[in-house]
Scaffold this motif. Structure first.
Motif, PDB file in Angstrom:
ATOM      1  N   ASN A   1      67.755  91.795  69.520  1.00 52.45           N
ATOM      2  CA  ASN A   1      67.564  91.165  70.750  1.00 52.45           C
ATOM      3  C   ASN A   1      66.749  90.238  70.512  1.00 52.45           C
ATOM      4  O   ASN A   1      65.584  90.060  70.372  1.00 52.45           O
ATOM      5  N   VAL A   2      66.885  88.981  71.483  1.00 54.86           N
ATOM      6  CA  VAL A   2      66.345  87.889  71.393  1.00 54.86           C
ATOM      7  C   VAL A   2      65.111  88.045  72.513  1.00 54.86           C
ATOM      8  O   VAL A   2      65.046  88.403  73.667  1.00 54.86           O
ATOM      9  N   VAL A   3      63.820  88.135  72.042  1.00 49.78           N
ATOM     10  CA  VAL A   3      62.795  88.430  72.757  1.00 49.78           C
ATOM     11  C   VAL A   3      61.897  87.135  73.152  1.00 49.78           C
ATOM     12  O   VAL A   3      60.856  87.252  73.992  1.00 49.78           O
ATOM     13  N   TYR A   4      62.203  86.119  72.351  1.00 51.18           N
ATOM     14  CA  TYR A   4      61.604  84.773  72.759  1.00 51.18           C
ATOM     15  C   TYR A   4      62.534  83.707  72.404  1.00 51.18           C
ATOM     16  O   TYR A   4      63.104  83.601  71.282  1.00 51.18           O
ATOM     17  N   ALA A   5      62.594  82.831  73.045  1.00 59.74           N
ATOM     18  CA  ALA A   5      63.395  81.454  72.890  1.00 59.74           C
ATOM     19  C   ALA A   5      62.682  80.334  73.554  1.00 59.74           C
ATOM     20  O   ALA A   5      62.732  80.122  74.866  1.00 59.74           O
ATOM     21  N   GLY A   6      61.797  79.302  72.834  1.00 59.68           N
ATOM     22  CA  GLY A   6      60.886  78.633  73.521  1.00 59.68           C
ATOM     23  C   GLY A   6      60.352  77.661  72.535  1.00 59.68           C
ATOM     24  O   GLY A   6      60.724  77.681  71.182  1.00 59.68           O
ATOM     25  N   SER A   7      59.427  76.943  72.912  1.00 59.35           N
ATOM     26  CA  SER A   7      58.632  75.885  72.247  1.00 59.35           C
ATOM     27  C   SER A   7      57.467  75.789  72.694  1.00 59.35           C
ATOM     28  O   SER A   7      56.452  74.941  72.348  1.00 59.35           O
ATOM     29  N   GLY A   8      56.778  77.074  73.038  1.00 60.30           N
ATOM     30  CA  GLY A   8      55.441  77.403  73.329  1.00 60.30           C
ATOM     31  C   GLY A   8      54.486  77.753  72.117  1.00 60.30           C
ATOM     32  O   GLY A   8      53.093  77.877  72.458  1.00 60.30           O
ATOM     33  N   LEU A   9      54.930  77.864  70.913  1.00 61.56           N
ATOM     34  CA  LEU A   9      53.769  78.520  69.742  1.00 61.56           C
ATOM     35  C   LEU A   9      53.808  77.137  69.107  1.00 61.56           C
ATOM     36  O   LEU A   9      54.707  76.459  68.511  1.00 61.56           O
ATOM     37  N   LEU A  10      52.528  77.122  69.017  1.00 61.83           N
ATOM     38  CA  LEU A  10      51.952  75.757  68.081  1.00 61.83           C
ATOM     39  C   LEU A  10      52.396  75.740  66.636  1.00 61.83           C
ATOM     40  O   LEU A  10      52.288  76.936  65.944  1.00 61.83           O
ATOM     41  N   GLY A  11      53.108  74.625  66.383  1.00 64.89           N
ATOM     42  CA  GLY A  11      53.515  74.469  64.811  1.00 64.89           C
ATOM     43  C   GLY A  11      54.879  74.953  64.516  1.00 64.89           C
ATOM     44  O   GLY A  11      55.440  74.799  63.479  1.00 64.89           O
ATOM     45  N   TYR A  12      55.592  75.740  65.416  1.00 65.59           N
ATOM     46  CA  TYR A  12      57.053  76.302  65.421  1.00 65.59           C
ATOM     47  C   TYR A  12      58.163  75.509  65.973  1.00 65.59           C
ATOM     48  O   TYR A  12      59.270  75.711  65.629  1.00 65.59           O
ATOM     49  N   GLY A  13      57.549  74.285  66.785  1.00 64.42           N
ATOM     50  CA  GLY A  13      58.793  73.612  67.614  1.00 64.42           C
ATOM     51  C   GLY A  13      59.715  74.802  68.432  1.00 64.42           C
ATOM     52  O   GLY A  13      59.051  75.527  69.014  1.00 64.42           O
ATOM     53  N   ASN A  14      61.009  74.289  68.270  1.00 61.17           N
ATOM     54  CA  ASN A  14      61.974  75.230  68.979  1.00 61.17           C
ATOM     55  C   ASN A  14      62.004  76.499  68.350  1.00 61.17           C
ATOM     56  O   ASN A  14      62.723  76.357  67.382  1.00 61.17           O
ATOM     57  N   LEU A  15      61.554  77.471  68.836  1.00 65.28           N
ATOM     58  CA  LEU A  15      61.541  78.963  68.231  1.00 65.28           C
ATOM     59  C   LEU A  15      62.238  80.028  68.864  1.00 65.28           C
ATOM     60  O   LEU A  15      62.531  80.185  70.033  1.00 65.28           O
ATOM     61  N   ILE A  16      63.194  80.571  68.047  1.00 62.88           N
ATOM     62  CA  ILE A  16      63.670  81.964  68.477  1.00 62.88           C
ATOM     63  C   ILE A  16      62.990  83.168  67.902  1.00 62.88           C
ATOM     64  O   ILE A  16      62.767  83.150  66.449  1.00 62.88           O
ATOM     65  N   ILE A  17      62.599  84.146  68.408  1.00 58.85           N
ATOM     66  CA  ILE A  17      62.367  85.500  67.706  1.00 58.85           C
ATOM     67  C   ILE A  17      63.224  86.679  68.165  1.00 58.85           C
ATOM     68  O   ILE A  17      63.632  86.740  69.316  1.00 58.85           O
ATOM     69  N   VAL A  18      63.748  87.455  67.163  1.00 59.82           N
ATOM     70  CA  VAL A  18      64.765  88.529  67.532  1.00 59.82           C
ATOM     71  C   VAL A  18      64.046  89.742  66.976  1.00 59.82           C
ATOM     72  O   VAL A  18      63.377  89.734  65.889  1.00 59.82           O
ATOM     73  N   ASN A  19      63.978  90.673  67.910  1.00 57.37           N
ATOM     74  CA  ASN A  19      63.547  92.046  67.648  1.00 57.37           C
ATOM     75  C   ASN A  19      64.671  93.118  67.153  1.00 57.37           C
ATOM     76  O   ASN A  19      65.734  93.082  67.982  1.00 57.37           O
ATOM     77  N   HIS A  20      64.449  93.806  65.968  1.00 55.50           N
ATOM     78  CA  HIS A  20      65.506  94.102  65.272  1.00 55.50           C
ATOM     79  C   HIS A  20      65.448  95.753  65.438  1.00 55.50           C
ATOM     80  O   HIS A  20      66.429  96.574  65.918  1.00 55.50           O
ATOM     81  N   ASN A  21      64.109  96.459  65.352  1.00 52.55           N
ATOM     82  CA  ASN A  21      63.896  97.755  65.744  1.00 52.55           C
ATOM     83  C   ASN A  21      62.412  97.853  65.880  1.00 52.55           C
ATOM     84  O   ASN A  21      61.704  96.716  66.546  1.00 52.55           O
TER      85      ASN A  21
END
Length: 264
Positions: free
Chosen positions: A184-204
């Protein structure tokens, strides 16, 4: 005294200017884990992205602030980063008769080098050869992992020297970036320094994966994704060349993706 104050401000500005794309590679002052201070939630942030920023497990950070699943937060909310005491439902700190979830590290503990990488996890079953991306996948710790991009690895995971919390994979602008596992996508944005456009996925409850420097994000927060699904276009946001920076974190701690992804 004026000269001392000027030099202090100048050194602080130099540190801040250096903490852009290098923030995810160098083990400097601004590197996680952080167990002191507070964080004011900004628009677009999620508990997952904040926990990622400070090198914390999202469940532990939520528990420290009295936030329960689905871990909803709002802009302007103040999150404590320490683990002392407990927090009421209104977010007020109170005394606790129970021991804290973890020992409280000192202020200097947040600046210590990253822990040694954990041993390679045991593969739970033979690889599934059905991946359309690389021809195979591998199940580790009940997560079926596959490569998020077909490009060459140009920088590996490292906890010393030039620290890298994940791996960097070469590619061309617009290449497909795929989910390394279902989740499940738990973050999609550009607010984390150094990561640019970032996606974080939660697997379990234990594993998250991240996909950084994308040119375009193709999924939304809260969306379920399947392993191998195209979730972004590769780019160079927050870096000096087109590439995918890929991370896996277990209970908030970076781990070597090479121990999870199938052999090529």
């Amino acid at each position: 005294m004026r000269l001392y104050a000027f030099l202090l401000v100048l050194s602080s500005l130099m540190l801040l200017s250096a903490c852009n794309t290098q923030a995810i590679y160098q083990d400097d002052l601004y590197n996680p884990p952080v167990y002191w201070g507070r964080h004011v939630v900004k628009p677009g942030e999620t508990l997952y992205s904040i926990a990622w920023r400070y090198g914390r497990d999202y469940r532990e950070l939520g528990n420290a602030n009295g936030i329960n699943p689905p871990y909803n937060i709002k802009a302007g909310q103040v999150l404590r980063l320490d683990l002392r005491g407990n927090v009421t439902s209104a977010g007020q700190t109170g005394a606790s008769n129970k021991p804290s979830a973890a020992p409280v590290p000192s202020r200097s503990a947040s600046r210590q080098p990253a822990p040694r990488p954990e041993p390679k996890p045991t593969v739970s079953r033979p690889p599934d050869r059905s991946s359309p991306l690389t021809g195979q996948s591998q199940t580790v710790s009940n997560v079926n992992w596959r490569w998020p991009h077909v490009g060459t690895v140009i920088a590996g995971y490292s906890t010393s020297g030039k620290v890298n919390k994940g791996i960097d994979i070469a590619g061309k602008e617009g290449d497909s970036v795929r989910a390394a596992a279902s989740g499940n996508v738990v973050y999609a944005g550009s607010g984390l320094l150094g990561y640019g456009n970032l996606i974080i996925v939660n697997h379990n409850e234990h594993y998250l994966s991240a996909y950084a420097h994308n040119r375009k994000i193709l999924v939304r927060e809260g969306e379920d994704v399947k392993a191998g699904q195209v979730i972004a276009e590769l780019g160079n946001s927050g870096t000096d060349r087109p590439k995918l920076h890929f991370e896996i974190r277990k209970n908030g701690n970076p781990v070597d993706p090479a121990h999870y992804l199938p052999s090529r």
